[in-house]
Design an enzyme around this catalytic site. Structure first.
Site, mmCIF file in Angstrom:
data_model
loop_
_atom_site.group_PDB
_atom_site.id
_atom_site.type_symbol
_atom_site.label_atom_id
_atom_site.label_comp_id
_atom_site.label_asym_id
_atom_site.label_seq_id
_atom_site.Cartn_x
_atom_site.Cartn_y
_atom_site.Cartn_z
ATOM 1 N N GLU A 180 2.134 -0.869 25.125
ATOM 2 C CA GLU A 180 2.698 -0.643 23.789
ATOM 3 C C GLU A 180 4.194 -0.972 23.689
ATOM 4 O O GLU A 180 4.859 -0.586 22.745
ATOM 5 C CB GLU A 180 2.476 0.801 23.285
ATOM 6 N N HIS A 268 4.676 -1.947 20.042
ATOM 7 C CA HIS A 268 4.926 -1.338 18.725
ATOM 8 C C HIS A 268 5.657 -2.282 17.777
ATOM 9 O O HIS A 268 5.539 -2.157 16.578
ATOM 10 C CB HIS A 268 5.706 -0.031 18.866
ATOM 11 N N GLN A 355 -2.451 8.256 7.702
ATOM 12 C CA GLN A 355 -1.607 8.987 6.749
ATOM 13 C C GLN A 355 -1.126 10.349 7.259
ATOM 14 O O GLN A 355 0.011 10.720 7.019
ATOM 15 C CB GLN A 355 -2.376 9.202 5.442
HETATM 16 P P1 FAD Z 1 -10.740 13.009 -8.088
HETATM 17 O O1 FAD Z 1 -11.013 12.133 -6.927
HETATM 18 O O2 FAD Z 1 -10.148 12.410 -9.291
HETATM 19 O O3 FAD Z 1 -12.103 13.734 -8.468
HETATM 20 C C1 FAD Z 1 -12.267 14.520 -9.621
HETATM 21 C C2 FAD Z 1 -13.736 14.612 -9.976
HETATM 22 O O4 FAD Z 1 -13.897 15.550 -11.018
HETATM 23 C C3 FAD Z 1 -14.330 13.313 -10.482
HETATM 24 O O5 FAD Z 1 -15.499 12.977 -9.737
HETATM 25 C C4 FAD Z 1 -14.677 13.613 -11.942
HETATM 26 O O6 FAD Z 1 -15.862 12.937 -12.352
HETATM 27 C C5 FAD Z 1 -14.896 15.105 -11.907
HETATM 28 N N1 FAD Z 1 -14.703 15.806 -13.191
HETATM 29 C C6 FAD Z 1 -13.586 15.871 -13.943
HETATM 30 N N2 FAD Z 1 -13.781 16.647 -15.035
HETATM 31 C C7 FAD Z 1 -15.048 17.094 -14.958
HETATM 32 C C8 FAD Z 1 -15.846 17.942 -15.785
HETATM 33 N N3 FAD Z 1 -15.370 18.523 -16.880
HETATM 34 N N4 FAD Z 1 -17.106 18.182 -15.405
HETATM 35 C C9 FAD Z 1 -17.626 17.622 -14.283
HETATM 36 N N5 FAD Z 1 -16.920 16.824 -13.469
HETATM 37 C C10 FAD Z 1 -15.650 16.568 -13.798
HETATM 38 N N6 FAD Z 1 -5.687 8.492 -1.346
HETATM 39 C C11 FAD Z 1 -5.294 8.495 -0.090
HETATM 40 O O7 FAD Z 1 -4.864 9.537 0.394
HETATM 41 N N7 FAD Z 1 -5.357 7.388 0.691
HETATM 42 C C12 FAD Z 1 -5.815 6.223 0.218
HETATM 43 O O8 FAD Z 1 -5.853 5.225 0.959
HETATM 44 C C13 FAD Z 1 -6.237 6.174 -1.126
HETATM 45 N N8 FAD Z 1 -6.688 5.032 -1.657
HETATM 46 C C14 FAD Z 1 -7.071 5.019 -2.962
HETATM 47 C C15 FAD Z 1 -7.506 3.820 -3.497
HETATM 48 C C16 FAD Z 1 -7.909 3.782 -4.815
HETATM 49 C C17 FAD Z 1 -8.365 2.473 -5.381
HETATM 50 C C18 FAD Z 1 -7.913 4.956 -5.590
HETATM 51 C C19 FAD Z 1 -8.381 4.923 -7.016
HETATM 52 C C20 FAD Z 1 -7.463 6.139 -5.068
HETATM 53 C C21 FAD Z 1 -7.026 6.177 -3.746
HETATM 54 N N9 FAD Z 1 -6.535 7.341 -3.193
HETATM 55 C C22 FAD Z 1 -6.156 7.354 -1.891
HETATM 56 C C23 FAD Z 1 -6.314 8.546 -3.974
HETATM 57 C C24 FAD Z 1 -7.404 9.589 -3.750
HETATM 58 O O9 FAD Z 1 -8.665 9.021 -3.978
HETATM 59 C C25 FAD Z 1 -7.140 10.764 -4.675
HETATM 60 O O10 FAD Z 1 -5.924 11.356 -4.320
HETATM 61 C C26 FAD Z 1 -8.228 11.816 -4.576
HETATM 62 O O11 FAD Z 1 -9.466 11.266 -4.914
HETATM 63 C C27 FAD Z 1 -7.950 13.004 -5.498
HETATM 64 O O12 FAD Z 1 -8.977 13.915 -5.308
HETATM 65 P P2 FAD Z 1 -9.414 14.996 -6.393
HETATM 66 O O13 FAD Z 1 -10.634 15.627 -5.850
HETATM 67 O O14 FAD Z 1 -8.277 15.858 -6.713
HETATM 68 O O15 FAD Z 1 -9.751 14.192 -7.706
HETATM 69 P P1 NAP Z 2 1.865 5.994 -7.446
HETATM 70 O O1 NAP Z 2 1.960 5.704 -6.010
HETATM 71 O O2 NAP Z 2 2.613 7.125 -8.015
HETATM 72 O O3 NAP Z 2 2.283 4.650 -8.203
HETATM 73 C C1 NAP Z 2 2.346 4.542 -9.583
HETATM 74 C C2 NAP Z 2 3.046 3.247 -9.968
HETATM 75 O O4 NAP Z 2 3.097 3.158 -11.363
HETATM 76 C C3 NAP Z 2 4.451 3.122 -9.466
HETATM 77 O O5 NAP Z 2 4.641 1.802 -9.007
HETATM 78 C C4 NAP Z 2 5.310 3.410 -10.679
HETATM 79 O O6 NAP Z 2 6.436 2.606 -10.463
HETATM 80 C C5 NAP Z 2 4.433 2.984 -11.828
HETATM 81 N N1 NAP Z 2 4.558 3.800 -13.035
HETATM 82 C C6 NAP Z 2 4.627 5.146 -13.123
HETATM 83 N N2 NAP Z 2 4.695 5.531 -14.410
HETATM 84 C C7 NAP Z 2 4.649 4.415 -15.155
HETATM 85 C C8 NAP Z 2 4.684 4.162 -16.552
HETATM 86 N N3 NAP Z 2 4.778 5.144 -17.434
HETATM 87 N N4 NAP Z 2 4.651 2.891 -16.959
HETATM 88 C C9 NAP Z 2 4.574 1.867 -16.085
HETATM 89 N N5 NAP Z 2 4.541 2.055 -14.758
HETATM 90 C C10 NAP Z 2 4.576 3.302 -14.297
HETATM 91 O O7 NAP Z 2 0.355 6.215 -7.859
HETATM 92 P P2 NAP Z 2 -0.947 5.384 -7.576
HETATM 93 O O8 NAP Z 2 -0.653 3.994 -7.154
HETATM 94 O O9 NAP Z 2 -1.732 5.578 -8.818
HETATM 95 O O10 NAP Z 2 -1.614 6.136 -6.396
HETATM 96 C C11 NAP Z 2 -2.097 7.469 -6.550
HETATM 97 C C12 NAP Z 2 -2.121 8.174 -5.240
HETATM 98 O O11 NAP Z 2 -3.102 7.596 -4.393
HETATM 99 C C13 NAP Z 2 -0.799 8.043 -4.561
HETATM 100 O O12 NAP Z 2 -0.256 9.322 -4.321
HETATM 101 C C14 NAP Z 2 -1.093 7.370 -3.268
HETATM 102 O O13 NAP Z 2 -0.508 8.058 -2.171
HETATM 103 C C15 NAP Z 2 -2.587 7.418 -3.117
HETATM 104 N N6 NAP Z 2 -2.985 6.129 -2.537
HETATM 105 C C16 NAP Z 2 -2.649 5.864 -1.261
HETATM 106 C C17 NAP Z 2 -2.970 4.666 -0.710
HETATM 107 C C18 NAP Z 2 -2.638 4.359 0.721
HETATM 108 O O14 NAP Z 2 -2.898 3.270 1.187
HETATM 109 N N7 NAP Z 2 -2.086 5.263 1.482
HETATM 110 C C19 NAP Z 2 -3.626 3.713 -1.453
HETATM 111 C C20 NAP Z 2 -3.949 4.011 -2.772
HETATM 112 C C21 NAP Z 2 -3.602 5.220 -3.298
HETATM 113 P P3 NAP Z 2 7.661 2.516 -11.450
HETATM 114 O O15 NAP Z 2 7.859 3.884 -12.014
HETATM 115 O O16 NAP Z 2 8.783 2.029 -10.602
HETATM 116 O O17 NAP Z 2 7.281 1.487 -12.460
HETATM 117 FE FE1 SF4 Z 3 -5.313 9.836 11.338
HETATM 118 FE FE2 SF4 Z 3 -7.189 11.414 10.332
HETATM 119 FE FE3 SF4 Z 3 -6.523 9.159 9.059
HETATM 120 FE FE4 SF4 Z 3 -7.895 9.132 11.391
HETATM 121 S S1 SF4 Z 3 -8.585 9.948 9.423
HETATM 122 S S2 SF4 Z 3 -6.169 7.846 10.877
HETATM 123 S S3 SF4 Z 3 -6.952 10.820 12.455
HETATM 124 S S4 SF4 Z 3 -5.213 10.930 9.405
#
Ligand code: FAD
Ligand code: NAP
Ligand code: SF4
Length: 691
Positions: A180, A268, A355
């Site tokens: 590494e 690294h 993460q």
């Molecule tokens: P949500 O995932 O939003 O789930 C809420 C659920 O509640 C939904 O299934 C919805 O249908 C249900 N619901 C809402 N209201 C009602 C109701 N009245 N009755 C019944 N059901 C209801 N996070 C990471 O940490 N790492 C990542 O790499 C990452 N990648 C992502 C990539 C993408 C493309 C997206 C979209 C998100 C990503 N996220 C990632 C973010 C992560 O998925 C969210 O932070 C997480 O899903 C939030 O979890 P939650 O349970 O709070 O809400």
């Molecule tokens: P986010 O990381 O908060 O990004 C939101 C983006 O939208 C920012 O670029 C912000 O930048 C912009 N924005 C915010 N308010 C806005 C507005 N009113 N008008 C226009 N632009 C606006 O949120 P996210 O991308 O939706 O992700 C959600 C969560 O999922 C995050 O917390 C993230 O950690 C998680 N996630 C993680 C990964 C991962 O690989 N680790 C991947 C996907 C998601 P400006 O304000 O500068 O424009």
């Molecule tokens: Fe690290 Fe857990 Fe993500 Fe695996 S799932 S890479 S152990 S945080």
């Protein structure tokens, strides 16, 4: 019991799925019951107050979970070699006494444990760092001091002394960290070792340092003490070791007394992903396989093994004799035992996100796991705890937060019903899993689905909840209704067909055109850009420039990245690097991927208006416009709390978790942890004595 006349058949019957994985093996003088080693991981507990007791619980749980051999996080042999100021060391008798807690706890569970000796060399992040030559690492701001000849000899003595102390602390052996890009690697490679004394020059001289370390540890610690050497088999840096040098060193280290060779992949500072989720499972096993036959001692394969199938396949393919997994033991301490007892479907799989583990370490926080918040907090939420009163619990929302709350509440003995308006469990994870390279997210949903069934959680899908319907039937409600995407409003764009949300794009409800503007460059904006610029499954090694034939130094070739089928522009309003807020250990991969595919980034942007298929904005004080077919909005999210006011008016306990509680800074790590916390906060609980 295995009968002596029928051994093979009995073993097959006990482990029908993974016969090779559970075939015992002798390594040095140890007989290991299976082929899985828990690889070295620095958790940050090493330097925390009360860390030794916490580490003892952490390792003991993994030993009980079936790891045949555990390797500790790296422990420095002296102050110069510590990774940071105050970094863990094995230098004094008192250090050995402290480590006894760990070795005893592991041995009490029937496990075996080696201490990894790691000298950071020029990677050590402090001003006292040393290296073979005074050349600064590109990933460190501290320039190292060149070791004198006396300094080199003293450093070798420190390694030997650390091994002797480890032995006195009860360790079964040591792993010498030779990969590494740490100190040993720095001695091996001409680029970092320009010495002209006996420790530099020809490869034979450059490898004298590790060979002497192994030889003298064997001499000092005797034949029964296990010596594992982590050999950098693929440096992935320009002018790194050649394959011939790797083989020469492997043989020399074996002759010097090593019992087993572990695989190291990439320094690294390498600019190639080696463990992140987009690396295909077991991808680097071709390197270890190539060393087979060159040495007589067992070989260990590593990197992106996260399930028993991949391990079994590698063993069957003759890749190695053992497999090392590290992060998968954070995600599920019982990964081995579950594989052994044919409960692999219950494994909480590591999704390779980094993460909560590596990204935490870089922020000087204790490592834990996104899918398993119990990791490094063993004992805080005991798995065998039971609620003193069983409550009727409704969980609204089956995203990561609601899923975690449901299975944990049911595990505690509550009667849990889970509701979601969607047609499948998972919430936003159902979108995340569609991103190329994030397929591991399917595993988390598979795990939760199996746990819902195991703990008899009644799940109602296609069921939008209204407060009045659940109020009367439950003692407690956990609101996990998550988030909805934030809207984006500029003059002219309201209700136009060209503006689409990321949910519609990722769930293929719209066909996105050839020219695209993505509003918002957070995690989701990057993921959407990746999704839209992804052409077809390229070969990982070709995409990143890895020489699988191992003919070039360091194993590097020119990369061949696929071109994007679309012209993509990624926007953010804030100044500074686009994607600067992504994870420390994976952000650079996302940024490089998009750059290589020609995605254009814009920061410090002020959005103005939309007219006739054109987005008008100001960038760097200049008015600009861009013709696009679609504007994809990834502008963050807002909490879905519409049920909250009504629920609060009911006479039931209500907890709000995950995105529903707060959309700011939300990620799956927080959502899953809050689900676990909410379950344990429902009522008093205790760990029942076994009756
Ligand atoms: P949500 O995932 O939003 O789930 C809420 C659920 O509640 C939904 O299934 C919805 O249908 C249900 N619901 C809402 N209201 C009602 C109701 N009245 N009755 C019944 N059901 C209801 N996070 C990471 O940490 N790492 C990542 O790499 C990452 N990648 C992502 C990539 C993408 C493309 C997206 C979209 C998100 C990503 N996220 C990632 C973010 C992560 O998925 C969210 O932070 C997480 O899903 C939030 O979890 P939650 O349970 O709070 O809400
Ligand atoms: P986010 O990381 O908060 O990004 C939101 C983006 O939208 C920012 O670029 C912000 O930048 C912009 N924005 C915010 N308010 C806005 C507005 N009113 N008008 C226009 N632009 C606006 O949120 P996210 O991308 O939706 O992700 C959600 C969560 O999922 C995050 O917390 C993230 O950690 C998680 N996630 C993680 C990964 C991962 O690989 N680790 C991947 C996907 C998601 P400006 O304000 O500068 O424009
Ligand atoms: Fe690290 Fe857990 Fe993500 Fe695996 S799932 S890479 S152990 S945080």
């Amino acid at each position: 019991m295995i009968s002596s006349t029928n051994t093979a058949i009995s073993i097959d019957m006990k482990h029908p799925n993974y016969p090779l994985l559970f075939d015992p093996i002798q390594v040095g003088k140890l007989i290991l019951p299976n082929r899985i080693i828990m690889g070295s991981m620095h958790t940050g507990l090493e330097e925390s107050k009360g860390g030794m007791a916490a580490l003892a619980r952490f390792y003991a749980e993994r030993a009980a979970g079936g790891a045949a051999l555990i390797v500790t996080g790296g422990i420095a042999p002296n102050r110069e070699g510590a990774l940071g100021p105050g970094g863990a060391r094995m230098q004094r008798k008192r250090h050995a006494r402290e480590h006894r807690l760990i070795t005893e706890a592991v041995h009490n569970e029937g496990g075996r444990i080696c201490m990894q000796i790691l000298h950071g060399g020029r990677y050590s992040y402090h001003p006292f760092n040393v290296a073979p030559s005074a050349k600064k690492a590109p990933i460190n701001r501290f320039k190292p001091r060149q070791l004198t000849d006396y300094g080199v000899r003293r450093t070798i003595r420190s390694f030997v002394h650390a091994a002797e102390l480890a032995k006195s602390a009860g360790y079964d052996g040591v792993e010498i960290m030779g990969s590494e890009g740490y100190l040993i690697n720095q001695f091996l490679v001409e680029e970092t070792n320009t010495r002209e004394d006996r420790w530099g020059g020809t490869f034979k001289k450059r490898m004298l340092f590790p060979v002497e370390i192994v030889r003298r540890i064997r001499e000092a610690c005797g034949p029964d003490f296990l010596i594992m050497y982590r050999l950098s088999m693929l440096d992935l840096v320009p002018k790194g070791s050649s394959w011939e040098e790797v083989v020469t060193l492997a043989k020399a280290v074996e002759s010097a007394g090593a019992d087993v060779l572990n695989t190291g992949i990439g320094w690294h500072e390498a600019r190639i992903p080696t463990i992140a989720t987009m690396v295909p499972r077991g991808h680097f096993s071709f390197v270890t396989k190539k060393l087979k036959g060159h040495v007589g001692i067992p070989l260990v394969a590593t990197n992106r093994f996260n399930n028993p199938e991949t391990c079994e396949m590698a063993l069957k393919d003759g890749v190695s004799d053992l497999i090392s997994m590290a992060r998968p033991f954070l995600a599920d301490p019982e990964i081995v035992v579950k594989s052994e007892l044919n409960r692999a479907h219950e494994i909480n799989t590591c999704i390779g996100c980094n993460q909560a583990c590596l990204d935490h370490i870089f922020k000087r926080k204790v490592a834990t796991c996104l899918v398993n918040p119990r990791a490094s907090h063993e004992g805080k939420w005991p798995l065998d705890a039971k609620a003193s009163t069983s409550l009727r619990v409704a969980v609204v929302g089956s995203g990561p937060a609601g899923l975690s709350a449901s299975i944990e509440a049911a595990r505690l003995g509550h009667d849990v019903q889970l509701f979601d308006e969607g047609r499948e469990i998972g919430g936003q994870f159902n979108l995340a899993k569609k991103i190329p390279g994030k397929e591991e997210f399917y595993e988390t949903l598979r795990y939760f689905e199996n746990m819902l069934e195991k703990f008899n959680v009644k799940t109602h899908l296609n069921h939008p909840v209204i407060a009045s319907e659940i109020g009367a039937h439950f003692d407690a409600i956990i609101l996990a209704s998550g988030v909805r995407p934030r809207g984006f409003h500029i003059p002219g764009l309201e209700n136009q067909a060209e503006i689409v949300g990321y949910t519609d794009v990722l769930s293929a409800k719209v066909e996105v055109g050839r020219r695209v503007a993505i509003i918002g460059a957070g995690g989701i904006g990057f993921d959407v850009a990746d999704f839209l610029s992804h052409q077809s499954e390229g070969h990982f090694s070709q995409t990143w420039g890895i020489d699988e034939e191992l003919k070039s130094r360091g194993g590097l070739l020119d990369s061949v990245s696929g071109e994007s089928p679309r012209e993509i522009h990624l926007f953010q309003r804030s100044e500074g690097k686009v994607g600067g807020g992504l994870g420390k250990t994976t952000g650079w991969i996302h940024r490089k991927t998009l750059k290589d595919r020609g995605v254009e980034t814009h920061s410090g942007v002020e959005y103005q208006s939309w007219s006739d298929g054109t987005l008008h904005f100001i960038e760097g004080g200049e008015e600009k416009s861009l013709e696009v077919d679609h504007v994809v909005v990834c502008a963050g999210q807002e909490s879905r709390q519409e049920l909250l006011a009504e629920l609060n008016g009911l006479n039931v306990q209500v907890q709000v978790i995950g995105g529903a509680k707060d959309a700011r800074g939300l990620d799956a790590q927080r959502a899953i942890r809050e689900g676990l916390e909410a379950a344990y906060a429902l009522s008093a609980w205790s760990v029942n004595p076994v009756s």
